[in-house]
Design a protein around this motif. Structure first.
Motif, PDB file in Angstrom:
ATOM      1  N   ARG A  73      -6.685  -3.665   4.174  1.00  0.00           N
ATOM      2  CA  ARG A  73      -5.488  -4.441   4.460  1.00  0.00           C
ATOM      3  C   ARG A  73      -4.597  -3.717   5.474  1.00  0.00           C
ATOM      4  O   ARG A  73      -4.762  -2.532   5.733  1.00  0.00           O
ATOM      5  CB  ARG A  73      -4.678  -4.667   3.180  1.00  0.00           C
ATOM      6  N   GLU A  74      -3.652  -4.466   6.015  1.00  0.00           N
ATOM      7  CA  GLU A  74      -2.670  -3.872   6.918  1.00  0.00           C
ATOM      8  C   GLU A  74      -1.908  -2.768   6.189  1.00  0.00           C
ATOM      9  O   GLU A  74      -1.525  -2.913   5.031  1.00  0.00           O
ATOM     10  CB  GLU A  74      -1.702  -4.969   7.384  1.00  0.00           C
ATOM     11  N   SER A  75      -1.705  -1.660   6.875  1.00  0.00           N
ATOM     12  CA  SER A  75      -1.015  -0.513   6.282  1.00  0.00           C
ATOM     13  C   SER A  75       0.469  -0.563   6.633  1.00  0.00           C
ATOM     14  O   SER A  75       0.837  -0.855   7.776  1.00  0.00           O
ATOM     15  CB  SER A  75      -1.636   0.786   6.815  1.00  0.00           C
ATOM     16  N   HIS A  76       1.306  -0.270   5.650  1.00  0.00           N
ATOM     17  CA  HIS A  76       2.762  -0.276   5.853  1.00  0.00           C
ATOM     18  C   HIS A  76       3.326   1.096   5.514  1.00  0.00           C
ATOM     19  O   HIS A  76       2.998   1.667   4.471  1.00  0.00           O
ATOM     20  CB  HIS A  76       3.420  -1.335   4.971  1.00  0.00           C
ATOM     21  N   ILE A  77       4.167   1.611   6.394  1.00  0.00           N
ATOM     22  CA  ILE A  77       4.770   2.929   6.195  1.00  0.00           C
ATOM     23  C   ILE A  77       6.262   2.843   6.519  1.00  0.00           C
ATOM     24  O   ILE A  77       6.641   2.413   7.608  1.00  0.00           O
ATOM     25  CB  ILE A  77       4.138   4.003   7.098  1.00  0.00           C
TER      26      ILE A  77
ATOM     27  N   ASP B 241      -7.358   4.838   8.722  1.00  0.00           N
ATOM     28  CA  ASP B 241      -8.798   4.606   8.838  1.00  0.00           C
ATOM     29  C   ASP B 241      -9.643   5.667   8.145  1.00  0.00           C
ATOM     30  O   ASP B 241     -10.817   5.437   7.872  1.00  0.00           O
ATOM     31  CB  ASP B 241      -9.193   4.501  10.314  1.00  0.00           C
ATOM     32  N   ILE B 242      -9.072   6.817   7.858  1.00  0.00           N
ATOM     33  CA  ILE B 242      -9.827   7.849   7.148  1.00  0.00           C
ATOM     34  C   ILE B 242      -9.529   7.834   5.649  1.00  0.00           C
ATOM     35  O   ILE B 242      -9.964   8.728   4.925  1.00  0.00           O
ATOM     36  CB  ILE B 242      -9.544   9.246   7.732  1.00  0.00           C
ATOM     37  N   GLY B 243      -8.799   6.816   5.178  1.00  0.00           N
ATOM     38  CA  GLY B 243      -8.518   6.683   3.759  1.00  0.00           C
ATOM     39  C   GLY B 243      -7.056   6.901   3.428  1.00  0.00           C
ATOM     40  O   GLY B 243      -6.186   6.835   4.292  1.00  0.00           O
ATOM     41  N   ARG B 244      -6.809   7.149   2.142  1.00  0.00           N
ATOM     42  CA  ARG B 244      -5.436   7.357   1.687  1.00  0.00           C
ATOM     43  C   ARG B 244      -4.946   8.745   2.055  1.00  0.00           C
ATOM     44  O   ARG B 244      -5.659   9.740   1.928  1.00  0.00           O
ATOM     45  CB  ARG B 244      -5.358   7.171   0.163  1.00  0.00           C
ATOM     46  N   LEU B 245      -3.668   8.797   2.479  1.00  0.00           N
ATOM     47  CA  LEU B 245      -3.070  10.053   2.915  1.00  0.00           C
ATOM     48  C   LEU B 245      -1.749  10.283   2.200  1.00  0.00           C
ATOM     49  O   LEU B 245      -1.041   9.337   1.853  1.00  0.00           O
ATOM     50  CB  LEU B 245      -2.818  10.044   4.427  1.00  0.00           C
TER      51      LEU B 245
ATOM     52  N   GLN C 231       0.816  -1.207   0.000  1.00  0.00           N
ATOM     53  CA  GLN C 231       0.000   0.000   0.000  1.00  0.00           C
ATOM     54  C   GLN C 231       0.849   1.255   0.000  1.00  0.00           C
ATOM     55  O   GLN C 231       0.517   2.246  -0.627  1.00  0.00           O
ATOM     56  CB  GLN C 231      -0.920   0.018   1.221  1.00  0.00           C
ATOM     57  N   ASP C 232       1.976   1.254   0.719  1.00  0.00           N
ATOM     58  CA  ASP C 232       2.760   2.464   0.794  1.00  0.00           C
ATOM     59  C   ASP C 232       3.549   2.711  -0.472  1.00  0.00           C
ATOM     60  O   ASP C 232       4.193   3.736  -0.618  1.00  0.00           O
ATOM     61  CB  ASP C 232       3.707   2.435   2.009  1.00  0.00           C
ATOM     62  N   ASP C 233       3.509   1.751  -1.457  1.00  0.00           N
ATOM     63  CA  ASP C 233       4.144   1.963  -2.746  1.00  0.00           C
ATOM     64  C   ASP C 233       3.193   2.595  -3.744  1.00  0.00           C
ATOM     65  O   ASP C 233       3.592   2.999  -4.828  1.00  0.00           O
ATOM     66  CB  ASP C 233       4.650   0.632  -3.325  1.00  0.00           C
TER      67      ASP C 233
ATOM     68  N   LYS D 193      10.010   1.608  10.376  1.00  0.00           N
ATOM     69  CA  LYS D 193       9.102   0.837   9.537  1.00  0.00           C
ATOM     70  C   LYS D 193       7.885   0.468  10.384  1.00  0.00           C
ATOM     71  O   LYS D 193       8.001  -0.299  11.338  1.00  0.00           O
ATOM     72  CB  LYS D 193       9.777  -0.423   8.996  1.00  0.00           C
ATOM     73  N   PHE D 194       6.727   1.037  10.030  1.00  0.00           N
ATOM     74  CA  PHE D 194       5.490   0.791  10.767  1.00  0.00           C
ATOM     75  C   PHE D 194       4.584  -0.144   9.973  1.00  0.00           C
ATOM     76  O   PHE D 194       4.458  -0.019   8.748  1.00  0.00           O
ATOM     77  CB  PHE D 194       4.733   2.096  11.021  1.00  0.00           C
ATOM     78  N   ALA D 195       3.922  -1.068  10.672  1.00  0.00           N
ATOM     79  CA  ALA D 195       2.850  -1.887  10.110  1.00  0.00           C
ATOM     80  C   ALA D 195       1.654  -1.728  11.038  1.00  0.00           C
ATOM     81  O   ALA D 195       1.785  -1.893  12.258  1.00  0.00           O
ATOM     82  CB  ALA D 195       3.262  -3.350   9.999  1.00  0.00           C
ATOM     83  N   LYS D 196       0.488  -1.412  10.482  1.00  0.00           N
ATOM     84  CA  LYS D 196      -0.667  -1.081  11.317  1.00  0.00           C
ATOM     85  C   LYS D 196      -1.900  -1.858  10.881  1.00  0.00           C
ATOM     86  O   LYS D 196      -2.262  -1.866   9.700  1.00  0.00           O
ATOM     87  CB  LYS D 196      -0.951   0.420  11.234  1.00  0.00           C
TER      88      LYS D 196
END
Length: 266
Positions: free
Chosen positions: A187-191, A205-209, A56-58, A176-179
């Motif tokens: 899906r799980e969010s990766h940053i 949770d509020i969408g794409r940022l 997702q973070d890509d 490196k965060f996984a949430k």
């Protein structure tokens, strides 16, 4: 008699030539016929190898993609709201689980605080939301979230006992965060955060940022973000409390503040 034989031979050759021409024409027609769907699928499968999954973070979606994603999300969440089993308010068992999460060892807490006391905080570890603070409904209204999403969030108790964060801290300026989010349809969010260096694209949770990062102080990591679907501003703060809790504080453009407060997991 010889003349008759020559005529028969000539007729036979003519007939054979016509048959060959018809056969060639038929083959040409067959080659122009559109192959059946299974053949097309088999052909495309041979020519196009399966692409690798994209994190997702890509992804760097445009505004239209973000709006379509929000519409799909509302439909999925509507199904969640209508499912009474998926939408139970946190019960006694879940509250006991949260209470157990709070009772992490004092040694771990002291270690986290001491690691951050000299310079930057240490966010490394696994964290589970055990309490929340603030008016989440007002915050979601500020962020342009629909009635469906707000209702689903309230029904899911705003992620209490569900939202989790795993953090691998590479250095004081790289994380490196996984949430795991409140929304069960996401899906799980990766940053991957390199503080002050790169623009971030991720889901919450509020969408794409879309966000940038910087240290607001030696103790507070700040993200200045914009919601892709609505272009509304958002500030996200990460810090540790004196009790060793990890906090995600979100502040809308209108100043409404809400907090996820996480307890460390063994």
């Amino acid at each position: 008699q010889a003349y008759r034989k020559s005529l028969v031979a000539a007729f036979s050759l003519s007939t054979m030539g016509h048959s060959v021409a018809s056969l060639v024409s038929g083959c040409a027609c067959i080659s122009r016929v559109k192959p059946s769907e299974p053949e097309v699928l088999r052909s495309s499968a041979k020519q196009s190898p399966r692409s690798a999954p994209v994190l997702q973070d890509d992804l760097v979606p445009g505004p239209i993609d973000a709006q379509e994603d929000e519409a799909d999300r509302e439909l999925n969440l509507q199904a969640v709201v209508e499912d009474s089993e998926s939408c139970e308010v946190v019960d006694g068992a879940l509250r006991r689980e949260c209470a157990e999460a709070v009772s992490f060892s004092a040694a771990n807490s002291t270690e986290l605080i001491s690691a951050g006391s000299s310079s930057k905080p240490c966010f490394a570890g696994r964290w589970l939301v055990h309490r929340t603070e603030g008016d989440f409904n007002a915050f979601l209204i500020d962020m342009g979230q629909s009635w469906v999403i707000r209702t689903a969030a309230r029904t899911l108790n705003y992620g209490l006992g569900k939202v989790q964060v795993r953090c691998e801290q590479i250095s004081h300026n790289e994380f490196k965060f996984a949430k795991i989010l409140t929304d069960p349809t996401m899906r799980e969010s990766h940053i991957h955060v390199r503080v002050g260096e790169v623009e971030l694209h991720f889901k919450d949770d509020i969408g794409r940022l879309t966000a940038t990062s910087r240290w607001e102080s030696d103790k507070v990591l700040r993200f200045d973000a914009t919601a892709d679907a609505t272009s509304l501003p958002l500030t996200l703060l990460m810090y540790l409390t004196s009790e060793g809790e990890f906090v995600e504080e979100m502040i809308s453009g209108r100043g409404t503040s809400v907090k996820y407060i996480f307890a460390a997991q063994n």
